[in-house]
Design an enzyme around this catalytic site. Structure first.
Site, mmCIF file in Angstrom:
data_model
loop_
_atom_site.group_PDB
_atom_site.id
_atom_site.type_symbol
_atom_site.label_atom_id
_atom_site.label_comp_id
_atom_site.label_asym_id
_atom_site.label_seq_id
_atom_site.Cartn_x
_atom_site.Cartn_y
_atom_site.Cartn_z
ATOM 1 N N LYS A 92 -1.351 -17.229 -3.541
ATOM 2 C CA LYS A 92 -1.328 -17.491 -4.665
ATOM 3 C C LYS A 92 -0.959 -18.940 -4.695
ATOM 4 O O LYS A 92 -1.611 -19.725 -5.533
ATOM 5 C CB LYS A 92 -0.335 -16.738 -5.478
ATOM 6 C CG LYS A 92 -0.370 -15.363 -5.958
ATOM 7 C CD LYS A 92 0.307 -14.432 -6.205
ATOM 8 C CE LYS A 92 0.083 -13.186 -6.562
ATOM 9 N NZ LYS A 92 1.016 -12.040 -6.638
ATOM 10 N N GLN A 102 7.413 -11.783 -7.187
ATOM 11 C CA GLN A 102 6.498 -10.718 -6.378
ATOM 12 C C GLN A 102 6.997 -9.504 -6.211
ATOM 13 O O GLN A 102 8.142 -9.286 -5.843
ATOM 14 C CB GLN A 102 6.218 -11.450 -5.057
ATOM 15 C CG GLN A 102 5.243 -10.612 -4.155
ATOM 16 C CD GLN A 102 3.656 -10.444 -4.802
ATOM 17 O OE1 GLN A 102 3.288 -11.693 -5.328
ATOM 18 N NE2 GLN A 102 3.217 -9.626 -4.766
ATOM 19 N N ASP A 118 2.256 -12.549 -15.427
ATOM 20 C CA ASP A 118 1.887 -11.360 -14.517
ATOM 21 C C ASP A 118 1.663 -10.228 -15.633
ATOM 22 O O ASP A 118 1.036 -9.225 -15.476
ATOM 23 C CB ASP A 118 3.300 -10.881 -13.798
ATOM 24 C CG ASP A 118 2.825 -10.526 -12.250
ATOM 25 O OD1 ASP A 118 1.649 -10.572 -12.124
ATOM 26 O OD2 ASP A 118 3.646 -10.171 -11.567
#
Ligand code: NDP
Length: 290
Positions: free
Chosen positions: A49, A93, A116
């Site tokens: 990312k 994450q 997200d």
């Protein structure tokens, strides 16, 4: 059979985003990536990312709290990022250490920075067809793959295998939306579904997201169907440098000759997830700057 090339489509999206970001005046969009501990898969996902963000000119800020961080300390960290006007998107994450309530952490991220798309507000906006929200990256990537491969879901029977909050449910809601490209008739299957092959064989578009290697066999697929394989399963393979090979939820060798279009694993849905994260971050920047 046409192979839906996720790498190529993701590369096109990345190039479009790079051009959009280059045209911005002043501060660049900024994505905060929070990784707790040293889980090897998380290390590699966050690196990817970070690398993609750098490639398109998006600022990324990687924050690496120790695995011993408490939930309250993590909340405090997220609150600071929520309040920071120079941070547009926040990604925590997954997976988090067992002593931390992952869902509570996802909800702590401000809905406006939840790139997200795991926050209840954003999932609700998908259900309400409110485009000001953030769609979770994998479902958004699946819809983009379909659109860019010329697959219109209108009038089609879409069968989704899996009902998770991060893939199955949101992709089903997206396919159901009353808008161009979607407007599908949707069936969702799960581990309690009876006569599963009977349902999958009716699918014009079959989306498999269950995490069971090679689960979908040829006799479960209608000839000519479009098959999207979301699964990422690691199978031990000593002949590989990594010690494992990746396989999807679809038995690709058996199913691909039957389909009109299919995504491979790897190289299908996977690359789209990172591209959509970058797209969501640019969207968050635009929403906060207008
Ligand atoms: P979850 O484990 O959260 O959910 C799996 C779903 O599949 C559940 O709804 C479960 O049913 C259902 N299921 C499991 N076994 C069966 C079965 N035998 N028959 C029917 N349904 C079944 O998984 P995720 O949604 O998080 O992920 C699914 C897959 O997608 C995984 O392989 C994951 O690695 C991959 N993935 C890939 C991403 C990408 O970027 N390409 C991103 C995210 C996930 P029930 O609800 O009844 O338990």
């Amino acid at each position: 059979m046409d192979l839906i090339d996720g790498n190529k489509i993701a590369t096109d999206i990345i190039a479009e985003l790079k051009a959009d970001i280059a045209a911005l005046k002043g501060r660049k969009p900024c994505l905060a990536l929070v990784r707790v501990g040293e889980d090897p898969a998380s290390v590699s996902y966050v690196k990817k990312k970070e690398k993609t963000a750098a490639e398109i000119g998006l600022e990324s800020r990687v924050i690496l709290p120790p695995v011993t961080i408490t939930q309250d300390e993590l909340f405090l960290l997220i609150d600071k990022l929520n309040a920071d006007p120079t941070v547009d998107g926040i990604l925590v994450q997954s997976p988090l250490p067992k002593h931390i309530n992952e869902v509570a952490v996802f909800h702590r991220v401000s809905a406006r920075k939840d790139v997200d798309g795991f926050n209840t507000v954003n999932l609700g906006k998908v259900a309400q067809e409110d485009e000001t929200g953030f769609v979770a990256c994998t479902p958004a990537g699946i819809m983009e793959l379909l659109a860019r491969s010329g697959v219109d879901l209108a009038g089609k029977h879409v069968v989704v295998l899996g009902r998770s909050l991060i893939v199955g449910k949101p992709v089903a809601l997206l396919a159901l939306q009353k808008r161009a490209g979607a407007n599908g008739t949707v069936t969702i299957c799960h581990s309690g579904t009876a006569n599963l092959p009977l349902l999958t064989r009716q699918a014009d578009v079959l989306i498999a997201a269950i995490g069971r290697p090679d689960f979908v066999k040829a006799d479960m697929v209608k000839p000519g169907a479009v098959v999207i394989d979301v699964g990422i399963n690691r199978i031990a393979d000593p002949s590989k440098k990594t010690g494992y090979r990746l396989t999807g939820d679809v038995d690709f060798a058996a199913v691909s000759p039957l389909c009109s279009k299919i995504t491979p694993v790897p190289g299908g849905v996977g690359p789209m997830t990172v591209a959509m994260l970058m797209k969501n971050t640019l969207k968050a920047y635009r929403l906060s700057n207008c």
